[in-house]
Design an enzyme around this catalytic site. Structure first.
Site, PDB file in Angstrom:
ATOM      1  N   ASN A   6     -54.494   6.243  90.898  1.00 62.55           N
ATOM      2  CA  ASN A   6     -54.912   6.592  91.880  1.00 62.55           C
ATOM      3  C   ASN A   6     -56.317   5.834  91.920  1.00 62.55           C
ATOM      4  O   ASN A   6     -57.401   6.091  91.410  1.00 62.55           O
ATOM      5  CB  ASN A   6     -55.915   7.938  91.369  1.00 62.55           C
ATOM      6  CG  ASN A   6     -56.727   8.442  92.088  1.00 62.55           C
ATOM      7  OD1 ASN A   6     -56.700   8.417  92.980  1.00 62.55           O
ATOM      8  ND2 ASN A   6     -57.503   9.235  91.602  1.00 62.55           N
ATOM      9  N   LYS A   8     -58.821   6.517  94.198  1.00 61.83           N
ATOM     10  CA  LYS A   8     -60.842   6.821  94.243  1.00 61.83           C
ATOM     11  C   LYS A   8     -60.828   6.412  95.694  1.00 61.83           C
ATOM     12  O   LYS A   8     -59.797   5.554  96.767  1.00 61.83           O
ATOM     13  CB  LYS A   8     -60.872   6.518  93.526  1.00 61.83           C
ATOM     14  CG  LYS A   8     -60.204   7.771  92.036  1.00 61.83           C
ATOM     15  CD  LYS A   8     -61.521   7.660  91.000  1.00 61.83           C
ATOM     16  CE  LYS A   8     -60.417   8.517  89.877  1.00 61.83           C
ATOM     17  NZ  LYS A   8     -61.489   9.601  89.048  1.00 61.83           N
ATOM     18  N   HIS A  92     -56.744  16.892  92.779  1.00 63.81           N
ATOM     19  CA  HIS A  92     -57.219  16.391  91.371  1.00 63.81           C
ATOM     20  C   HIS A  92     -58.814  16.590  90.965  1.00 63.81           C
ATOM     21  O   HIS A  92     -59.077  18.032  91.851  1.00 63.81           O
ATOM     22  CB  HIS A  92     -57.781  14.824  92.334  1.00 63.81           C
ATOM     23  CG  HIS A  92     -58.099  13.927  90.955  1.00 63.81           C
ATOM     24  ND1 HIS A  92     -59.357  13.744  90.593  1.00 63.81           N
ATOM     25  CD2 HIS A  92     -57.446  13.144  90.450  1.00 63.81           C
ATOM     26  CE1 HIS A  92     -59.558  12.805  89.747  1.00 63.81           C
ATOM     27  NE2 HIS A  92     -58.057  12.282  89.777  1.00 63.81           N
ATOM     28  N   GLU A  94     -61.935  15.870  90.977  1.00 63.90           N
ATOM     29  CA  GLU A  94     -63.005  15.413  92.058  1.00 63.90           C
ATOM     30  C   GLU A  94     -62.810  16.146  93.215  1.00 63.90           C
ATOM     31  O   GLU A  94     -64.330  16.416  93.507  1.00 63.90           O
ATOM     32  CB  GLU A  94     -62.758  14.168  91.365  1.00 63.90           C
ATOM     33  CG  GLU A  94     -63.187  13.457  90.739  1.00 63.90           C
ATOM     34  CD  GLU A  94     -62.820  11.623  90.576  1.00 63.90           C
ATOM     35  OE1 GLU A  94     -61.961  11.435  91.096  1.00 63.90           O
ATOM     36  OE2 GLU A  94     -62.731  11.154  89.745  1.00 63.90           O
ATOM     37  N   GLU A 164     -54.896  15.922  83.464  1.00 66.51           N
ATOM     38  CA  GLU A 164     -56.456  15.710  83.613  1.00 66.51           C
ATOM     39  C   GLU A 164     -57.439  16.036  82.382  1.00 66.51           C
ATOM     40  O   GLU A 164     -57.752  16.728  83.286  1.00 66.51           O
ATOM     41  CB  GLU A 164     -56.584  14.731  84.640  1.00 66.51           C
ATOM     42  CG  GLU A 164     -55.385  14.021  84.932  1.00 66.51           C
ATOM     43  CD  GLU A 164     -55.863  12.674  86.278  1.00 66.51           C
ATOM     44  OE1 GLU A 164     -55.632  11.848  86.173  1.00 66.51           O
ATOM     45  OE2 GLU A 164     -56.418  13.454  87.363  1.00 66.51           O
ATOM     46  N   GLY A 170     -62.240   9.106  83.985  1.00 66.44           N
ATOM     47  CA  GLY A 170     -62.985   8.139  84.011  1.00 66.44           C
ATOM     48  C   GLY A 170     -64.813   7.732  83.039  1.00 66.44           C
ATOM     49  O   GLY A 170     -66.005   7.098  83.007  1.00 66.44           O
ATOM     50  N   SER A 210     -58.480   8.187  81.516  1.00 69.75           N
ATOM     51  CA  SER A 210     -59.024   6.197  81.254  1.00 69.75           C
ATOM     52  C   SER A 210     -57.343   5.988  79.994  1.00 69.75           C
ATOM     53  O   SER A 210     -57.609   5.803  78.877  1.00 69.75           O
ATOM     54  CB  SER A 210     -59.771   6.736  79.832  1.00 69.75           C
ATOM     55  OG  SER A 210     -60.786   7.630  80.063  1.00 69.75           O
ATOM     56  N   GLY A 231     -56.282   6.046  86.751  1.00 66.35           N
ATOM     57  CA  GLY A 231     -58.005   6.322  88.133  1.00 66.35           C
ATOM     58  C   GLY A 231     -58.079   3.978  87.289  1.00 66.35           C
ATOM     59  O   GLY A 231     -56.819   3.504  88.355  1.00 66.35           O
TER      60      GLY A 231
HETATM   61  C1  PEP Z   1     -58.120   9.905  87.428  1.00 68.74           C
HETATM   62  O1  PEP Z   1     -58.620   9.804  88.034  1.00 68.74           O
HETATM   63  O2  PEP Z   1     -56.918   9.641  88.000  1.00 68.74           O
HETATM   64  C2  PEP Z   1     -57.768   9.027  86.318  1.00 68.74           C
HETATM   65  C3  PEP Z   1     -57.682   9.504  85.857  1.00 68.74           C
HETATM   66  O3  PEP Z   1     -59.336   8.293  86.032  1.00 68.74           O
HETATM   67  P1  PEP Z   1     -59.152   6.995  84.926  1.00 68.74           P
HETATM   68  O4  PEP Z   1     -57.969   6.717  84.247  1.00 68.74           O
HETATM   69  O5  PEP Z   1     -60.491   6.662  85.326  1.00 68.74           O
HETATM   70  O6  PEP Z   1     -60.157   8.093  83.454  1.00 68.74           O
END
Ligand code: PEP
Length: 251
Positions: A6, A8, A92, A94, A164, A170, A210, A231
């Site tokens: 992703n 973003k 998601h 966000e 998630e 993040g 992460s 991400g």
């Molecule tokens: C995401 O936004 O789907 C995500 C998992 O981000 P990150 O890997 O940066 O935590």
């Protein structure tokens, strides 16, 4: 196994082209792992022309639930299909947090995605406050039930779930393999209840939050963890390719 990146709101057209070309050469065609990248809308067309014929599929990060119309700034499922999307990320955290996306909206979008043969990657996950109050199972259960409301068993067979935890996205803070396995097992039992044994067991449940080259293997080794939604580490060809390799070894 499925590993999806992703991006973003990152990477302009030139940077998207460069990363996509790097991924195509470093990932090749994995034997047991499906791989997808989800660039911003404006990069999709150019990305697909590089991905076409490779071992990497493309997805979008969101879509509108209607066919067309006066929805300024929005993009429809048929538009995403037309530029080569296979997947679409829906709900998601966000989108839920900053754009008011509810479970009901996610379920309408998931149904619309299926009407246009897009495979939804439906995201669920609890906040830190909910985890601290030990409410994560109830929160995720409600998200799963309501976000998938109205999907038929045959639509369930073209569906991906992504767990998630919001506190791990993040932040550099990953859920422990035990926490991940426990939640994925909970989600698996819900999917079996909603779609029956055969379909419920076949749905990929991804972990996101992460995931990095250094922790992917231990997460993918856990039962009911069928890959990752990545991400930050998806913006680096070497890191993403290494995570795909971990999935291949775990498959
Ligand atoms: C995401 O936004 O789907 C995500 C998992 O981000 P990150 O890997 O940066 O935590």
């Amino acid at each position: 196994m499925l590993v999806a990146g992703n991006w973003k709101m990152n990477l302009d057209l030139a940077a998207a082209r460069q990363l996509t070309a790097g991924l195509v050469s470093s990932i090749g065609k994995p034997e047991k792992t499906l791989v997808a990248i989800c660039p911003p809308f404006v990069d999709l067309d150019a990305t697909y022309s590089i991905l076409h014929g490779s071992g990497i599929r493309m997805g979008a990060q969101n879509m509108h639930e209607s066919d067309s119309g006066a929805y300024t700034g929005e993009v429809s499922a048929s538009m995403l299909r037309a530029v080569g999307c296979h997947y679409v990320i829906l709900g998601h955290s966000e989108r839920r947090e900053y754009f008011g996306e509810t479970n009901e909206i996610v379920s309408r979008k998931a149904i619309q995605a299926h009407r246009h043969r897009l495979v939804p990657i439906v995201c669920v996950g609890e906040s830190l406050a909910q985890r601290d109050a030990d409410r994560q199972n109830a929160v995720v259960e409600e998200q799963v039930r309501q976000s998938l409301d109205g999907l038929t068993v045959s639509q369930g067979s073209e569906l991906v779930l992504a767990y998630e935890p919001v506190w791990a996205i993040g932040t550099g803070r990953t859920a422990s393999p035990e926490q991940v396995e426990s939640m994925h097992t909970h989600i698996r039992s819900l999917l079996v209840e909603l779609f029956g044994q055969k379909t419920g067991y076949a749905i990929d449940i991804l972990y996101g939050g992460s995931v990095k080259p250094g922790n992917a293997s231990e997460l993918f080794a856990r039962s009911n963890v069928d890959g990752g939604l990545i991400g930050g580490a998806a913006l680096n060809a070497e890191d993403f390719a290494s995570i795909v390799k971990s999935a291949e070894l775990a498959a």
